[in-house]
Design a protein around this motif. Structure first.
Motif, PDB file in Angstrom:
ATOM      1  N   PHE A  43       0.859  -1.182   0.000  1.00 39.96           N
ATOM      2  CA  PHE A  43       0.000   0.000   0.000  1.00 39.96           C
ATOM      3  C   PHE A  43       0.891   1.227   0.000  1.00 39.96           C
ATOM      4  O   PHE A  43       2.095   1.152   0.296  1.00 39.96           O
ATOM      5  CB  PHE A  43      -0.963   0.011   1.192  1.00 39.96           C
ATOM      6  CG  PHE A  43      -0.285  -0.164   2.531  1.00 39.96           C
ATOM      7  CD1 PHE A  43       0.227   0.930   3.222  1.00 39.96           C
ATOM      8  CD2 PHE A  43      -0.175  -1.423   3.114  1.00 39.96           C
ATOM      9  CE1 PHE A  43       0.844   0.773   4.454  1.00 39.96           C
ATOM     10  CE2 PHE A  43       0.433  -1.588   4.347  1.00 39.96           C
ATOM     11  CZ  PHE A  43       0.946  -0.493   5.026  1.00 39.96           C
ATOM     12  N   SER A  44       0.317   2.367  -0.333  1.00 35.54           N
ATOM     13  CA  SER A  44       1.104   3.592  -0.458  1.00 35.54           C
ATOM     14  C   SER A  44       1.226   4.313   0.880  1.00 35.54           C
ATOM     15  O   SER A  44       0.475   4.042   1.817  1.00 35.54           O
ATOM     16  CB  SER A  44       0.454   4.526  -1.479  1.00 35.54           C
ATOM     17  OG  SER A  44      -0.798   4.996  -0.976  1.00 35.54           O
ATOM     18  N   LYS A  68      10.144   4.426  10.300  1.00 41.09           N
ATOM     19  CA  LYS A  68      11.439   3.973  10.801  1.00 41.09           C
ATOM     20  C   LYS A  68      11.279   2.630  11.508  1.00 41.09           C
ATOM     21  O   LYS A  68      10.269   2.371  12.150  1.00 41.09           O
ATOM     22  CB  LYS A  68      12.004   5.005  11.789  1.00 41.09           C
ATOM     23  CG  LYS A  68      12.279   6.373  11.194  1.00 41.09           C
ATOM     24  CD  LYS A  68      12.712   7.342  12.292  1.00 41.09           C
ATOM     25  CE  LYS A  68      12.920   8.743  11.730  1.00 41.09           C
ATOM     26  NZ  LYS A  68      13.259   9.709  12.806  1.00 41.09           N
ATOM     27  N   GLN A  69      12.290   1.796  11.394  1.00 39.54           N
ATOM     28  CA  GLN A  69      12.273   0.514  12.085  1.00 39.54           C
ATOM     29  C   GLN A  69      12.291   0.759  13.593  1.00 39.54           C
ATOM     30  O   GLN A  69      13.168   1.420  14.114  1.00 39.54           O
ATOM     31  CB  GLN A  69      13.467  -0.334  11.673  1.00 39.54           C
ATOM     32  CG  GLN A  69      13.407  -0.809  10.230  1.00 39.54           C
ATOM     33  CD  GLN A  69      12.189  -1.695   9.956  1.00 39.54           C
ATOM     34  OE1 GLN A  69      11.845  -2.552  10.773  1.00 39.54           O
ATOM     35  NE2 GLN A  69      11.534  -1.475   8.829  1.00 39.54           N
ATOM     36  N   GLU A  81       3.511  -3.351   9.477  1.00 37.47           N
ATOM     37  CA  GLU A  81       3.580  -3.540   8.035  1.00 37.47           C
ATOM     38  C   GLU A  81       4.130  -2.285   7.353  1.00 37.47           C
ATOM     39  O   GLU A  81       4.894  -2.383   6.377  1.00 37.47           O
ATOM     40  CB  GLU A  81       2.200  -3.887   7.480  1.00 37.47           C
ATOM     41  CG  GLU A  81       2.167  -4.192   5.986  1.00 37.47           C
ATOM     42  CD  GLU A  81       3.076  -5.352   5.598  1.00 37.47           C
ATOM     43  OE1 GLU A  81       3.585  -5.331   4.455  1.00 37.47           O
ATOM     44  OE2 GLU A  81       3.285  -6.257   6.416  1.00 37.47           O
ATOM     45  N   ALA A  82       3.761  -1.117   7.865  1.00 35.73           N
ATOM     46  CA  ALA A  82       4.282   0.137   7.301  1.00 35.73           C
ATOM     47  C   ALA A  82       5.797   0.229   7.492  1.00 35.73           C
ATOM     48  O   ALA A  82       6.512   0.750   6.627  1.00 35.73           O
ATOM     49  CB  ALA A  82       3.599   1.327   7.960  1.00 35.73           C
ATOM     50  N   MET A  83       6.281  -0.286   8.614  1.00 35.57           N
ATOM     51  CA  MET A  83       7.735  -0.328   8.836  1.00 35.57           C
ATOM     52  C   MET A  83       8.387  -1.289   7.845  1.00 35.57           C
ATOM     53  O   MET A  83       9.449  -0.999   7.280  1.00 35.57           O
ATOM     54  CB  MET A  83       8.026  -0.764  10.272  1.00 35.57           C
ATOM     55  CG  MET A  83       7.652   0.267  11.314  1.00 35.57           C
ATOM     56  SD  MET A  83       7.853  -0.362  13.016  1.00 35.57           S
ATOM     57  CE  MET A  83       7.169   1.019  13.954  1.00 35.57           C
ATOM     58  N   ALA A  84       7.746  -2.432   7.609  1.00 39.23           N
ATOM     59  CA  ALA A  84       8.298  -3.429   6.685  1.00 39.23           C
ATOM     60  C   ALA A  84       8.357  -2.885   5.259  1.00 39.23           C
ATOM     61  O   ALA A  84       9.264  -3.233   4.494  1.00 39.23           O
ATOM     62  CB  ALA A  84       7.454  -4.700   6.727  1.00 39.23           C
ATOM     63  N   PHE A 143       2.911  12.401  14.715  1.00 43.48           N
ATOM     64  CA  PHE A 143       3.449  11.037  14.763  1.00 43.48           C
ATOM     65  C   PHE A 143       4.380  10.786  13.581  1.00 43.48           C
ATOM     66  O   PHE A 143       5.467  10.202  13.751  1.00 43.48           O
ATOM     67  CB  PHE A 143       2.289  10.037  14.747  1.00 43.48           C
ATOM     68  CG  PHE A 143       2.721   8.603  14.648  1.00 43.48           C
ATOM     69  CD1 PHE A 143       3.182   7.926  15.770  1.00 43.48           C
ATOM     70  CD2 PHE A 143       2.652   7.923  13.432  1.00 43.48           C
ATOM     71  CE1 PHE A 143       3.584   6.592  15.685  1.00 43.48           C
ATOM     72  CE2 PHE A 143       3.052   6.595  13.340  1.00 43.48           C
ATOM     73  CZ  PHE A 143       3.526   5.934  14.469  1.00 43.48           C
ATOM     74  N   MET A 144       3.988  11.231  12.404  1.00 44.04           N
ATOM     75  CA  MET A 144       4.807  11.017  11.216  1.00 44.04           C
ATOM     76  C   MET A 144       6.119  11.791  11.298  1.00 44.04           C
ATOM     77  O   MET A 144       7.152  11.332  10.784  1.00 44.04           O
ATOM     78  CB  MET A 144       4.036  11.404   9.960  1.00 44.04           C
ATOM     79  CG  MET A 144       2.838  10.492   9.649  1.00 44.04           C
ATOM     80  SD  MET A 144       3.278   8.739   9.435  1.00 44.04           S
ATOM     81  CE  MET A 144       4.252   8.814   7.927  1.00 44.04           C
ATOM     82  N   LYS A 145       6.115  12.940  11.937  1.00 45.25           N
ATOM     83  CA  LYS A 145       7.362  13.690  12.117  1.00 45.25           C
ATOM     84  C   LYS A 145       8.358  12.869  12.952  1.00 45.25           C
ATOM     85  O   LYS A 145       9.570  12.958  12.744  1.00 45.25           O
ATOM     86  CB  LYS A 145       7.076  15.023  12.801  1.00 45.25           C
ATOM     87  CG  LYS A 145       6.335  16.031  11.929  1.00 45.25           C
ATOM     88  CD  LYS A 145       6.003  17.285  12.721  1.00 45.25           C
ATOM     89  CE  LYS A 145       5.183  18.258  11.877  1.00 45.25           C
ATOM     90  NZ  LYS A 145       4.777  19.470  12.658  1.00 45.25           N
ATOM     91  N   LEU A 146       7.816  12.095  13.884  1.00 43.95           N
ATOM     92  CA  LEU A 146       8.677  11.291  14.744  1.00 43.95           C
ATOM     93  C   LEU A 146       9.102   9.968  14.109  1.00 43.95           C
ATOM     94  O   LEU A 146      10.236   9.514  14.283  1.00 43.95           O
ATOM     95  CB  LEU A 146       7.940  10.976  16.058  1.00 43.95           C
ATOM     96  CG  LEU A 146       7.649  12.147  16.995  1.00 43.95           C
ATOM     97  CD1 LEU A 146       6.735  11.697  18.123  1.00 43.95           C
ATOM     98  CD2 LEU A 146       8.946  12.704  17.568  1.00 43.95           C
ATOM     99  N   TYR A 147       8.206   9.373  13.315  1.00 47.87           N
ATOM    100  CA  TYR A 147       8.435   7.995  12.868  1.00 47.87           C
ATOM    101  C   TYR A 147       8.575   7.812  11.361  1.00 47.87           C
ATOM    102  O   TYR A 147       8.972   6.729  10.905  1.00 47.87           O
ATOM    103  CB  TYR A 147       7.301   7.088  13.360  1.00 47.87           C
ATOM    104  CG  TYR A 147       7.436   6.724  14.817  1.00 47.87           C
ATOM    105  CD1 TYR A 147       8.187   5.617  15.223  1.00 47.87           C
ATOM    106  CD2 TYR A 147       6.824   7.489  15.804  1.00 47.87           C
ATOM    107  CE1 TYR A 147       8.302   5.276  16.569  1.00 47.87           C
ATOM    108  CE2 TYR A 147       6.955   7.169  17.155  1.00 47.87           C
ATOM    109  CZ  TYR A 147       7.692   6.055  17.522  1.00 47.87           C
ATOM    110  OH  TYR A 147       7.826   5.736  18.874  1.00 47.87           O
ATOM    111  N   ALA A 148       8.274   8.826  10.568  1.00 48.13           N
ATOM    112  CA  ALA A 148       8.367   8.650   9.105  1.00 48.13           C
ATOM    113  C   ALA A 148       9.807   8.358   8.695  1.00 48.13           C
ATOM    114  O   ALA A 148      10.753   8.996   9.160  1.00 48.13           O
ATOM    115  CB  ALA A 148       7.857   9.889   8.387  1.00 48.13           C
TER     116      ALA A 148
END
Length: 213
Positions: free
Chosen positions: A84-85, A157-158, A149-152, A204-209
């Protein structure tokens, strides 16, 4: 706990059972714990007490079903099939955050949580454990799968997906739930759940993207 506990899944409820459980939830909002009797529920829902026992078992089973019904109103994102995108991920998280805020802020959720807190203060944590397991636990498990799954797929970020979910959950709710439980009358402008949810996911995306470079 009722022997029927393991069978009480929101997906298994019929429309009639959902309507009965919604009547029970409304009784709780209007009259508190004392109003939540099988006789009162049967009367309000237009069914027999025998039907309640047949569908949900004993009082613990009925309480479990009530919690499951309310928790099912939070539409947690599920792990998507296949690739997925990044845009799909963010859209799913936006929808989840907005819906979580709406359900958590509802009179029904507040009544359930106040009841659980009151019971726990008297040494009975049964309802509190139900809320944790069938509410936050179910929602968290489903959303964590999506984050994993988004991490995979390289969008995040892992990291430990469970810990990432805890951060997301905290960013979405902040101190809103505590304030509402304490009777804070929030201004109408503060109840724009779509905007609040979007901001939480953006943070959240600022921290984990994951880096796109």
């Amino acid at each position: 706990m009722s022997d029927q506990d393991t069978n009480l899944t929101p997906e298994a409820f019929t429309d009639r059972q959902k309507a009965v459980l919604d009547c029970a939830l409304q009784l709780l909002v209007e009259g508190g714990e004392k109003a939540l009797t099988t006789a009162a529920i049967a009367r309000a829902a237009g069914c027999s007490k025998e039907s309640l026992y047949k569908w949900f078992g004993d009082r613990d089973g009925l309480l479990t079903a009530i919690v499951a019904r309310q928790a099912s109103k939070v539409r947690a994102p599920e792990a998507l099939n296949g690739p997925f995108s990044r845009e799909t991920l963010i859209r799913e998280l936006y929808q989840f955050a907005e819906n979580l805020l709406q359900v958590i802020s509802s009179d029904v959720s507040l009544a359930l949580n106040r009841l659980a807190i009151g019971q726990a203060s008297r040494g009975d944590a049964t309802l509190g454990q139900l809320l944790l397991k069938r509410g936050r636990g179910r929602i968290g498990a489903q959303t964590t799968l999506l984050l994993k799954e988004a991490m995979a797929q390289g969008y995040l970020k892992q990291s430990d997906a469970g810990s990432a979910y805890d951060v997301l959950y905290g960013l979405v709710l902040k101190d809103l739930h505590v304030r509402l439980l304490l009777g804070d009358q929030l201004k109408k402008a503060e109840q724009d759940y779509a905007a609040a949810g979007k901001q939480a996911v953006d943070d959240f995306m600022k921290l984990y993207a994951a880096s796109t470079e």
